[in-house]
Enzyme design. Sequence first.
Site, PDB file in Angstrom:
ATOM      1  N   TYR A  77      -0.394 -67.685 -51.152  1.00 14.20           N
ATOM      2  CA  TYR A  77      -1.162 -68.366 -52.186  1.00 14.20           C
ATOM      3  C   TYR A  77      -1.024 -69.870 -52.041  1.00 14.20           C
ATOM      4  O   TYR A  77      -0.257 -70.374 -51.212  1.00 14.20           O
ATOM      5  CB  TYR A  77      -0.722 -67.911 -53.587  1.00 14.20           C
ATOM      6  N   ARG A 117      -1.827 -76.305 -45.662  1.00 13.27           N
ATOM      7  CA  ARG A 117      -0.657 -75.430 -45.803  1.00 13.27           C
ATOM      8  C   ARG A 117      -1.101 -73.980 -46.019  1.00 13.27           C
ATOM      9  O   ARG A 117      -0.483 -73.042 -45.505  1.00 13.27           O
ATOM     10  CB  ARG A 117       0.215 -75.914 -46.974  1.00 13.27           C
ATOM     11  N   ARG A 155      -1.836 -46.685 -48.499  1.00 12.90           N
ATOM     12  CA  ARG A 155      -0.505 -47.282 -48.364  1.00 12.90           C
ATOM     13  C   ARG A 155       0.154 -46.908 -47.038  1.00 12.90           C
ATOM     14  O   ARG A 155       0.397 -45.724 -46.777  1.00 12.90           O
ATOM     15  CB  ARG A 155       0.402 -46.865 -49.532  1.00 12.90           C
ATOM     16  N   LYS A 169       4.137 -69.790 -48.112  1.00 12.71           N
ATOM     17  CA  LYS A 169       3.930 -69.707 -49.566  1.00 12.71           C
ATOM     18  C   LYS A 169       3.519 -68.270 -49.917  1.00 12.71           C
ATOM     19  O   LYS A 169       2.352 -67.964 -50.195  1.00 12.71           O
ATOM     20  CB  LYS A 169       2.902 -70.753 -50.030  1.00 12.71           C
ATOM     21  N   GLU A 195      15.894 -75.854 -53.252  1.00 16.11           N
ATOM     22  CA  GLU A 195      14.756 -76.416 -53.996  1.00 16.11           C
ATOM     23  C   GLU A 195      14.698 -75.745 -55.360  1.00 16.11           C
ATOM     24  O   GLU A 195      15.525 -74.899 -55.684  1.00 16.11           O
ATOM     25  CB  GLU A 195      13.450 -76.206 -53.225  1.00 16.11           C
ATOM     26  N   LEU A 247       9.982 -74.580 -49.075  1.00 16.18           N
ATOM     27  CA  LEU A 247       8.536 -74.761 -48.948  1.00 16.18           C
ATOM     28  C   LEU A 247       8.264 -76.241 -48.648  1.00 16.18           C
ATOM     29  O   LEU A 247       8.847 -77.107 -49.306  1.00 16.18           O
ATOM     30  CB  LEU A 247       7.846 -74.375 -50.264  1.00 16.18           C
TER      31      LEU A 247
HETATM   32  N1  PDD Z   1       5.008 -74.104 -56.673  1.00 14.47           N
HETATM   33  N2  PDD Z   1       9.020 -75.217 -53.793  1.00 14.47           N
HETATM   34  C1  PDD Z   1       8.577 -74.042 -54.260  1.00 14.47           C
HETATM   35  C2  PDD Z   1       9.430 -72.838 -54.082  1.00 14.47           C
HETATM   36  C3  PDD Z   1       7.330 -73.961 -54.923  1.00 14.47           C
HETATM   37  O1  PDD Z   1       6.887 -72.784 -55.377  1.00 14.47           O
HETATM   38  C4  PDD Z   1       6.568 -75.143 -55.097  1.00 14.47           C
HETATM   39  C5  PDD Z   1       5.225 -75.125 -55.768  1.00 14.47           C
HETATM   40  C6  PDD Z   1       7.070 -76.346 -54.593  1.00 14.47           C
HETATM   41  C7  PDD Z   1       6.310 -77.647 -54.701  1.00 14.47           C
HETATM   42  O2  PDD Z   1       5.247 -77.669 -53.791  1.00 14.47           O
HETATM   43  P1  PDD Z   1       3.910 -78.479 -54.107  1.00 14.47           P
HETATM   44  O3  PDD Z   1       4.303 -79.871 -54.344  1.00 14.47           O
HETATM   45  O4  PDD Z   1       3.114 -78.305 -52.883  1.00 14.47           O
HETATM   46  O5  PDD Z   1       3.286 -77.848 -55.329  1.00 14.47           O
HETATM   47  C8  PDD Z   1       8.292 -76.353 -53.933  1.00 14.47           C
HETATM   48  C9  PDD Z   1       3.714 -73.968 -57.333  1.00 14.47           C
HETATM   49  C10 PDD Z   1       3.358 -75.144 -58.147  1.00 14.47           C
HETATM   50  C11 PDD Z   1       3.689 -72.665 -58.106  1.00 14.47           C
HETATM   51  O6  PDD Z   1       4.119 -71.674 -57.527  1.00 14.47           O
HETATM   52  O7  PDD Z   1       3.225 -72.639 -59.250  1.00 14.47           O
END
Ligand code: PDD
Length: 287
Positions: free
Chosen positions: A33, A52, A100, A147, A179, A204
Amino acid sequence: MARVVFLNGAFLPADEAKVSVMDRGFLFSDGVYEGVGILGGHLVDNEPHLERFERSMREIQITNPHSRAEWTRLEEELVRRNGVAEGFLYIQITRGVAERDFMFPKAVDPTVMMFTQAKSIANSPAAETGVAVITVEDQRWRRRDIKSVSLLAQVLAKQAAGDAGAQEAWMVEDGFVTEGGSSSAFIVTKAGNIVVRPLSNAILPGITRKSLLRLSKEAGITLEERLFTVQEAYDAAEAFLTSASNFVLPVVSIDGRPVGDGKPGPLTQRLRHLYLDMARVPAEAAQ
Ligand code: PDD
């Protein structure tokens, strides 16, 4: 106005958008996603987000059904149809619907879905007060650079944060912060340097992180891309997090201990404003 979602080529009222129970996203989390911030009706940093997204698809071998220009047109159309001035756009692709079986099905179309969420980002109360974070063990798999829609470890981490009265969980591996549950984690040293973990498969590659590092460099702020421990975070002058859904948010406590004087730090506020100034200018105007 009823919410409009995008599903497999069509813009539909949300309650008419249905996905099969045999969708591999539902059965296996077999999908990826992307999430993009919306400010002034414009997608913020959309190009690197799509880049990405394309990489995430390639890494799990889902054939990308749309060109960059098509994705952009579909995203912008969805934002327009929902009349979202400020908020978040969510895009998801799964390997599709099949009987499945763990192995990839042959000749199956992926399931593509997008929705928007209206949300105050530029003037969010959390930006004024800052947020509390707790630290938790990082229980995720080893390809956190992808992601993936498989977010159970983050769901549990963020629920633990909520249960503790905090807004985010900073995940920790071998004593070092990786993170946030859904954000990139930063600290500011007493010398005024920004510290952030370098990119690897352990985190990420945050798009907001990337833009913020560029803006910091341009502003002449010293940056240390290195691992940092939980203790260093406790002892930091300031701390903050970045994400597409929050931009730059001050972190004012970690595990119940105030960071610095327990208020949003001056460098964090400066960086938030630098980011907001960049985000307010639509990409086409900035070129
Ligand atoms: N999440 N690290 C993780 C594990 C994340 O899920 C996200 C973003 C980030 C920040 O990445 P970016 O700046 O590209 O949004 C770092 C999104 C916002 C979410 O899952 O809602």
